[in-house]
Design an enzyme around this catalytic site. Sequence first.
Site, short mmCIF file in Angstrom:
data_model
loop_
_atom_site.label_atom_id
_atom_site.label_comp_id
_atom_site.label_asym_id
_atom_site.label_seq_id
_atom_site.Cartn_x
_atom_site.Cartn_y
_atom_site.Cartn_z
N GLU A 97 0.81 -1.22 0.00
CA GLU A 97 0.00 0.00 0.00
C GLU A 97 0.84 1.27 0.00
O GLU A 97 0.30 2.38 -0.13
CB GLU A 97 -0.94 -0.01 1.21
CG GLU A 97 -2.03 -1.08 1.06
CD GLU A 97 -2.95 -1.18 2.26
OE1 GLU A 97 -2.56 -0.69 3.34
OE2 GLU A 97 -4.04 -1.76 2.12
N GLU A 128 8.17 -21.63 7.81
CA GLU A 128 8.39 -20.72 8.94
C GLU A 128 9.45 -21.24 9.90
O GLU A 128 9.95 -20.51 10.75
CB GLU A 128 7.09 -20.49 9.70
CG GLU A 128 6.62 -21.63 10.55
CD GLU A 128 5.49 -21.23 11.49
OE1 GLU A 128 5.60 -21.54 12.67
OE2 GLU A 128 4.52 -20.59 11.02
#
Length: 319
Positions: A97, A128
């Site tokens: 954004e 992960e």
Amino acid sequence: MTSSTSPSSYGDLRAQLATLTTEAFRPELAEIDRRSTEDIARVMNGEDQTVPAAVAAQLPRIAAAIDATAERMARGGRLIYSGAGTAGRLGILDASECPPTFNTDPSEVVGLIAGGPGAMIKAVEGAEDSKELAATDLDELKVGPNDTVVGISASGRTPYAIGSVEHARTLGALTVGLSCNADSALAAAAEHGLEIVVGPELLTGSTRLKAGTAQKLVLNMISTITMIRLGKTYGNLMVDVRASNEKLRARSRRIVALATGAPDEEIETALAATNGEVKNAILTILGAVDGPTAAGLLANSHGHLRAALQASKGAGPTS
């Protein structure tokens, strides 16, 4: 970690998770599934209201991390988020954004997620758990001393996030560790440890809830305030907004109007003279200079509109 992990290893991990606030079981909610929908919604809403207070408790540390980040980005560095699962997705969301909001290049604010872009939609098994994968991802970006790496992990124990900050430190980068548990390994590994302790979740261990909300609030602060410090705003106006669609083109004109009070005709003239650059258009109006002069003044002030406006007073009127 592979599927051949021993039962004893899982036992160790279970014991570790049992010590985490974000994983704690809440007996008072053990029969929440028997409550009405509105009652559950009310409980969730009450839980969410506790998150800003947890963020507030860390504001001095957050501010210090932001100032250090802005200092490095002003020297040409990048802001890099790194996490797994929800944490990684939130980092990518915040990074994606920045270009339309602050007209940054996509390479300036980057989000890394364990397992690569595909993990945004579907979990990648074992990703992960790899510090080595984190180091490889950072090396592909050629991380250096002007960069900031923000490791994000609700538990504060995720190997990928910890590996990111550990490797980034060896490369001379600034490191921030954002977690939701006190005394976390991630905070200890980073120069700036931000521990937003939101407490146990409504659903045991579902850190996409309060922990995710807390992480989003902090990431909002890191990116937004860093961009303010870099001169990407004028007051609370997004003067570096990229007008890539009709809504943003309309917003661009509104921003120029709010900043200058100029009539529509003057705004259109200013935007035409500056190739639609909002910040430049404002400077031509308030500083009474032409487009090329505005561009030069902004370049000399490193994009800070207030500084360019001050300098325009000595630039003299233009034809």
